[in-house]
Design a protein around this motif. Sequence first.
Motif, PDB file in Angstrom:
ATOM      1  N   PRO A   1     -47.602  23.141   5.832  1.00 50.74           N
ATOM      2  CA  PRO A   1     -46.207  23.159   6.111  1.00 50.74           C
ATOM      3  C   PRO A   1     -46.172  22.566   7.629  1.00 50.74           C
ATOM      4  CG  PRO A   1     -46.374  25.351   5.120  1.00 50.74           C
ATOM      5  CD  PRO A   1     -47.727  24.632   5.147  1.00 50.74           C
ATOM      6  N   ASP A   2     -47.159  22.514   8.221  1.00 50.25           N
ATOM      7  CA  ASP A   2     -47.026  22.069   9.740  1.00 50.25           C
ATOM      8  C   ASP A   2     -47.327  20.617   9.788  1.00 50.25           C
ATOM      9  OD1 ASP A   2     -49.640  22.302   9.231  1.00 50.25           O
ATOM     10  OD2 ASP A   2     -49.886  23.871  10.888  1.00 50.25           O
ATOM     11  N   GLY A   3     -47.672  19.930   8.732  1.00 49.99           N
ATOM     12  CA  GLY A   3     -48.039  18.374   8.504  1.00 49.99           C
ATOM     13  C   GLY A   3     -49.664  18.347   8.527  1.00 49.99           C
TER      14      GLY A   3
ATOM     15  N   VAL B   1     -50.259  27.276  -2.755  1.00 53.81           N
ATOM     16  CA  VAL B   1     -51.539  28.123  -2.485  1.00 53.81           C
ATOM     17  C   VAL B   1     -51.143  28.901  -1.243  1.00 53.81           C
ATOM     18  CG1 VAL B   1     -53.234  26.830  -3.821  1.00 53.81           C
ATOM     19  CG2 VAL B   1     -52.840  26.253  -1.396  1.00 53.81           C
ATOM     20  N   ALA B   2     -51.646  30.107  -1.255  1.00 54.25           N
ATOM     21  CA  ALA B   2     -51.533  30.715  -0.048  1.00 54.25           C
ATOM     22  C   ALA B   2     -53.248  30.636   0.646  1.00 54.25           C
ATOM     23  CB  ALA B   2     -51.346  32.338  -0.405  1.00 54.25           C
ATOM     24  N   ALA B   3     -53.009  31.269   1.937  1.00 49.20           N
ATOM     25  CA  ALA B   3     -54.339  31.179   2.670  1.00 49.20           C
ATOM     26  C   ALA B   3     -55.350  32.275   2.004  1.00 49.20           C
ATOM     27  CB  ALA B   3     -54.190  31.379   4.174  1.00 49.20           C
ATOM     28  N   GLY B   4     -56.434  31.456   1.667  1.00 46.03           N
ATOM     29  CA  GLY B   4     -57.338  32.271   1.123  1.00 46.03           C
ATOM     30  C   GLY B   4     -57.316  32.286  -0.508  1.00 46.03           C
ATOM     31  N   ALA B   5     -56.637  31.401  -1.151  1.00 44.06           N
ATOM     32  CA  ALA B   5     -56.573  31.495  -2.367  1.00 44.06           C
ATOM     33  C   ALA B   5     -57.682  30.449  -2.967  1.00 44.06           C
ATOM     34  CB  ALA B   5     -55.255  30.514  -2.906  1.00 44.06           C
TER      35      ALA B   5
ATOM     36  N   PRO C   1     -49.723  28.166  14.756  1.00 41.82           N
ATOM     37  CA  PRO C   1     -49.035  27.095  13.976  1.00 41.82           C
ATOM     38  C   PRO C   1     -48.024  26.259  14.726  1.00 41.82           C
ATOM     39  CG  PRO C   1     -47.933  29.296  13.453  1.00 41.82           C
ATOM     40  CD  PRO C   1     -49.037  29.485  14.324  1.00 41.82           C
ATOM     41  N   ALA C   2     -47.455  25.152  14.431  1.00 44.13           N
ATOM     42  CA  ALA C   2     -46.292  24.617  14.861  1.00 44.13           C
ATOM     43  C   ALA C   2     -45.181  25.516  15.259  1.00 44.13           C
ATOM     44  CB  ALA C   2     -45.946  23.390  13.975  1.00 44.13           C
ATOM     45  N   PRO C   3     -44.403  25.008  15.992  1.00 44.97           N
ATOM     46  CA  PRO C   3     -43.264  25.984  16.246  1.00 44.97           C
ATOM     47  C   PRO C   3     -42.425  26.018  14.988  1.00 44.97           C
ATOM     48  CG  PRO C   3     -43.362  24.022  17.965  1.00 44.97           C
ATOM     49  CD  PRO C   3     -44.342  23.961  17.102  1.00 44.97           C
ATOM     50  N   GLY C   4     -41.876  27.305  14.804  1.00 48.88           N
ATOM     51  CA  GLY C   4     -41.155  27.479  13.517  1.00 48.88           C
ATOM     52  C   GLY C   4     -41.902  27.629  12.276  1.00 48.88           C
ATOM     53  N   VAL C   5     -43.402  27.596  12.222  1.00 45.13           N
ATOM     54  CA  VAL C   5     -44.147  27.739  11.022  1.00 45.13           C
ATOM     55  C   VAL C   5     -44.832  28.861  11.241  1.00 45.13           C
ATOM     56  CG1 VAL C   5     -45.903  26.466   9.364  1.00 45.13           C
ATOM     57  CG2 VAL C   5     -44.041  25.252  10.627  1.00 45.13           C
ATOM     58  N   ALA C   6     -45.088  29.876   9.957  1.00 46.77           N
ATOM     59  CA  ALA C   6     -46.014  30.995  10.142  1.00 46.77           C
ATOM     60  C   ALA C   6     -47.135  30.527   9.401  1.00 46.77           C
ATOM     61  CB  ALA C   6     -45.122  32.340   9.583  1.00 46.77           C
ATOM     62  N   ALA C   7     -48.356  30.351   9.699  1.00 47.67           N
ATOM     63  CA  ALA C   7     -49.581  29.963   9.151  1.00 47.67           C
ATOM     64  C   ALA C   7     -50.684  31.041   9.569  1.00 47.67           C
ATOM     65  CB  ALA C   7     -49.867  28.407   9.247  1.00 47.67           C
ATOM     66  N   ALA C   8     -51.620  31.479   8.650  1.00 48.30           N
ATOM     67  CA  ALA C   8     -52.651  32.170   9.279  1.00 48.30           C
ATOM     68  C   ALA C   8     -53.853  31.441   8.733  1.00 48.30           C
ATOM     69  CB  ALA C   8     -52.604  33.762   8.658  1.00 48.30           C
TER      70      ALA C   8
ATOM     71  N   GLY D   1     -55.384  27.583   4.508  1.00 50.02           N
ATOM     72  CA  GLY D   1     -53.890  27.819   4.976  1.00 50.02           C
ATOM     73  C   GLY D   1     -53.147  27.505   3.789  1.00 50.02           C
ATOM     74  N   PRO D   2     -51.923  28.057   3.868  1.00 42.70           N
ATOM     75  CA  PRO D   2     -50.843  28.088   2.934  1.00 42.70           C
ATOM     76  C   PRO D   2     -50.412  26.595   2.619  1.00 42.70           C
ATOM     77  CG  PRO D   2     -49.852  28.846   4.811  1.00 42.70           C
ATOM     78  CD  PRO D   2     -51.263  28.704   5.297  1.00 42.70           C
ATOM     79  N   GLY D   3     -50.253  26.022   1.589  1.00 41.28           N
ATOM     80  CA  GLY D   3     -49.589  24.725   1.312  1.00 41.28           C
ATOM     81  C   GLY D   3     -49.598  24.451  -0.101  1.00 41.28           C
TER      82      GLY D   3
END
Length: 187
Positions: A117-119, A137-141, A46-53, A96-98
């Motif tokens: 969140p990373d745009g 939503v979460a990743a996989g939702a 992910p973008a710096p500072g953003v946790a995304a799977a 992904g989450p968003g």
Amino acid sequence: MLPLLAPVLAAPVALGLLLGAADGLPRAAGPPPPSRLPAAAGTLGPAPGVAAAWSPPLDGPLMVVRGFDPPARPWLPGHRGVDLDARPGDVVRAAGPGVVTWAGDLAGRGVVVVTHPDGLRTTYEPVDASVPGGADVAAGAVLGRVGTGSAHCGGIAACLHWGLRRGRDYLDPMRLLDPGRPVLLPP
């Protein structure tokens, strides 16, 4: 002393060239995946500072019916996403989450858009949405189920068109799952 610092200061630039472009997504090392071949799975940082799977938008192995084929210019024809083999009623999941920023009909077919969140924004169509606009939503939702009305699937019963955008730029959504190998670019 300054000549000794030059290699150290140049290292981040060289690493950036090695790992990809300034938009944070590595560039494809080759053409889009061939039609009907299984797609690989993996993650893209992910973008710096953003946790995304990132996860696939469909259950089971992904089969690419039509790959990403962006136009040379924004106004020219092209394929601004990938078509994944699917059947009406298959579950569609958030990659992904968003936040769901659109869930409803658009030009006669169901569309869901998730802003991450990373745009980045992922799009899914045709989808009979089971989530409302504004939902987190979460990743996989589960976002909904593959609907009907996708006339661009090349004669198959249905497909899921999966898109990815950063700002106005269309990107290959398969890169979220398989970022490819780093490529050393010439200086």
